[in-house]
Structure formats: structure tokens, C-alpha cells
Design a protein around this motif. Structure first.
Motif, PDB file in Angstrom:
ATOM      1  N   TRP A  28       0.825  -1.199   0.000  1.00 50.04           N
ATOM      2  CA  TRP A  28       0.000   0.000   0.000  1.00 50.04           C
ATOM      3  C   TRP A  28       0.866   1.259   0.000  1.00 50.04           C
ATOM      4  O   TRP A  28       0.602   2.193  -0.746  1.00 50.04           O
ATOM      5  CB  TRP A  28      -0.949  -0.006   1.193  1.00 50.04           C
ATOM      6  CG  TRP A  28      -1.549   1.339   1.409  1.00 50.04           C
ATOM      7  CD1 TRP A  28      -1.289   2.212   2.406  1.00 50.04           C
ATOM      8  CD2 TRP A  28      -2.475   1.999   0.542  1.00 50.04           C
ATOM      9  NE1 TRP A  28      -1.999   3.369   2.227  1.00 50.04           N
ATOM     10  CE2 TRP A  28      -2.740   3.266   1.084  1.00 50.04           C
ATOM     11  CE3 TRP A  28      -3.112   1.642  -0.646  1.00 50.04           C
ATOM     12  CZ2 TRP A  28      -3.596   4.170   0.491  1.00 50.04           C
ATOM     13  CZ3 TRP A  28      -3.979   2.547  -1.242  1.00 50.04           C
ATOM     14  CH2 TRP A  28      -4.211   3.798  -0.675  1.00 50.04           C
ATOM     15  N   GLU A  33      -1.748   6.459  -4.424  1.00 49.05           N
ATOM     16  CA  GLU A  33      -2.798   6.929  -3.525  1.00 49.05           C
ATOM     17  C   GLU A  33      -2.248   7.151  -2.120  1.00 49.05           C
ATOM     18  O   GLU A  33      -2.563   8.131  -1.457  1.00 49.05           O
ATOM     19  CB  GLU A  33      -3.962   5.927  -3.474  1.00 49.05           C
ATOM     20  CG  GLU A  33      -4.751   5.830  -4.764  1.00 49.05           C
ATOM     21  CD  GLU A  33      -4.178   4.809  -5.728  1.00 49.05           C
ATOM     22  OE1 GLU A  33      -3.035   4.319  -5.522  1.00 49.05           O
ATOM     23  OE2 GLU A  33      -4.870   4.515  -6.723  1.00 49.05           O
ATOM     24  N   SER A  34      -1.406   6.249  -1.668  1.00 49.59           N
ATOM     25  CA  SER A  34      -0.814   6.356  -0.333  1.00 49.59           C
ATOM     26  C   SER A  34       0.067   7.590  -0.216  1.00 49.59           C
ATOM     27  O   SER A  34       0.047   8.280   0.808  1.00 49.59           O
ATOM     28  CB  SER A  34       0.018   5.102  -0.032  1.00 49.59           C
ATOM     29  OG  SER A  34       0.794   5.288   1.133  1.00 49.59           O
ATOM     30  N   TYR A 103      -7.772   6.024   2.559  1.00 49.33           N
ATOM     31  CA  TYR A 103      -6.357   5.969   2.208  1.00 49.33           C
ATOM     32  C   TYR A 103      -5.478   6.455   3.361  1.00 49.33           C
ATOM     33  O   TYR A 103      -4.415   5.894   3.637  1.00 49.33           O
ATOM     34  CB  TYR A 103      -6.078   6.789   0.955  1.00 49.33           C
ATOM     35  CG  TYR A 103      -6.804   6.317  -0.290  1.00 49.33           C
ATOM     36  CD1 TYR A 103      -7.340   5.031  -0.394  1.00 49.33           C
ATOM     37  CD2 TYR A 103      -6.948   7.161  -1.372  1.00 49.33           C
ATOM     38  CE1 TYR A 103      -8.000   4.616  -1.536  1.00 49.33           C
ATOM     39  CE2 TYR A 103      -7.601   6.744  -2.530  1.00 49.33           C
ATOM     40  CZ  TYR A 103      -8.125   5.471  -2.601  1.00 49.33           C
ATOM     41  OH  TYR A 103      -8.769   5.058  -3.737  1.00 49.33           O
TER      42      TYR A 103
END
Length: 159
Positions: A28, A33-34, A103
Motif C-alpha cells: 500500500w 494513492e498512499s 487511504y
């Protein structure tokens, strides 16, 4: 020593709040997005967010044995638990799968889509999996009504 300073309690709450494996969290943290959510410290324009940095530390904590954990590690664990609980209480309505809210929580090791967070001081997620619902929710005939929920935030959310 207050209850929150108890290493066993801290460890239990941390492992319940962090519901992602080190491998899941690592993958992740590599995603775009992270890297694009979260608060950045003053003067770190374009730098790593506080949550992203915490996620890297969480991976390290999850991979270490309990006897290798320092007081600073337990302090960070309490910080993680606090963050996850505060942000879970701010859950937006609707589908949260592709939201900055989710997120950000995932940077801190908690994927809200995976499983709900047990209440503080209540039965652990593992205990609920082993034994089912808490006794007050298993009431049978003749045992009286279940305890009344007093806040809208206590109501179960549709999935």
C-alpha cells in the motif's frame, strides 16, 4: 501506571487497530494513492506525510518480537491506536472504498473496509471471532432487553 501505559493493553489495542499485514501495508505504501494523502510537517513541501512515515514504522513494529519493543515503540503504538480511533469516528457516509479518508487510515495500518475496530476496553476482535457476540448481544428469551444504544455513532453501519 495508567491503563493506557500498560504494555500488554497497548500491544493488544495496537494489533487490533492495525489490521493490515506488514506485506499489505508495504504494498500500500508504494502506491500513488498512499503517497498523495495525509498531513505534511511544516517546511517539508512535497515531503513524506506523517501517516506514510508512521506506516513504515508500523511495518517495523509488526515484524519485531514483543521483547524487542522499547518505550518509544509503545508510545508510537498508542499514537497509532489514537489516530485510528479518532478517524474511524469521522467515517464519511456512503461507499468509502476510494476515499482519501480510507487511504489516510491505511497509511496508519488500518483498512476500514476489512473489519470494524472493537470498542476500547471491550472484547478483542480475536475473542469475538472465537466466542461470537458479547453476552449483552446474545440475550435469549427471558433475559430482558439488550442494552439501549444511546448515540447515533453506536448504531451499526450498513455494509
Amino acid at each position: 501506571m495508567s491503563r493506557s501505559d500498560d504494555p500488554q493493553q497497548t500491544y493488544r489495542e495496537f494489533t487490533e487497530a492495525v489490521n493490515m499485514t506488514p506485506r499489505e501495508l508495504h504494498s500500500w505504501l508504494e502506491s500513488d494513492e498512499s503517497k498523495h494523502v495525509g498531513w505534511r510537517k511544516e517546511g517539508t513541501k512535497g515531503g513524506e506525510s506523517v501517516g506514510h512515515e508512521s506506516g513504515r514504522r508500523i511495518i517495523d513494529l509488526l515484524r519485531r518480537k514483543r521483547d524487542q519493543l522499547s518505550e518509544a515503540d509503545y508510545k508510537h503504538m498508542r499514537k497509532v491506536v489514537g489516530y485510528v480511533r479518532r478517524h474511524m469516528a469521522q467515517r464519511p457516509s456512503g461507499d468509502v472504498r476510494e476515499t482519501r479518508w480510507r487511504y489516510s487510515l491505511m497509511n496508519w495500518g488500518h483498512d476500514p473496509v476489512k473489519a470494524p475496530l472493537p470498542p476500547p476496553g471491550g472484547p478483542s476482535r480475536k475473542a469475538l471471532q472465537r466466542h461470537g457476540a458479547p453476552p449483552e448481544e446474545r440475550r435469549g428469551p427471558g433475559r430482558g432487553p439488550a442494552p439501549r444504544r444511546t448515540h447515533a455513532r453506536d448504531e451499526p453501519r450498513p455494509r
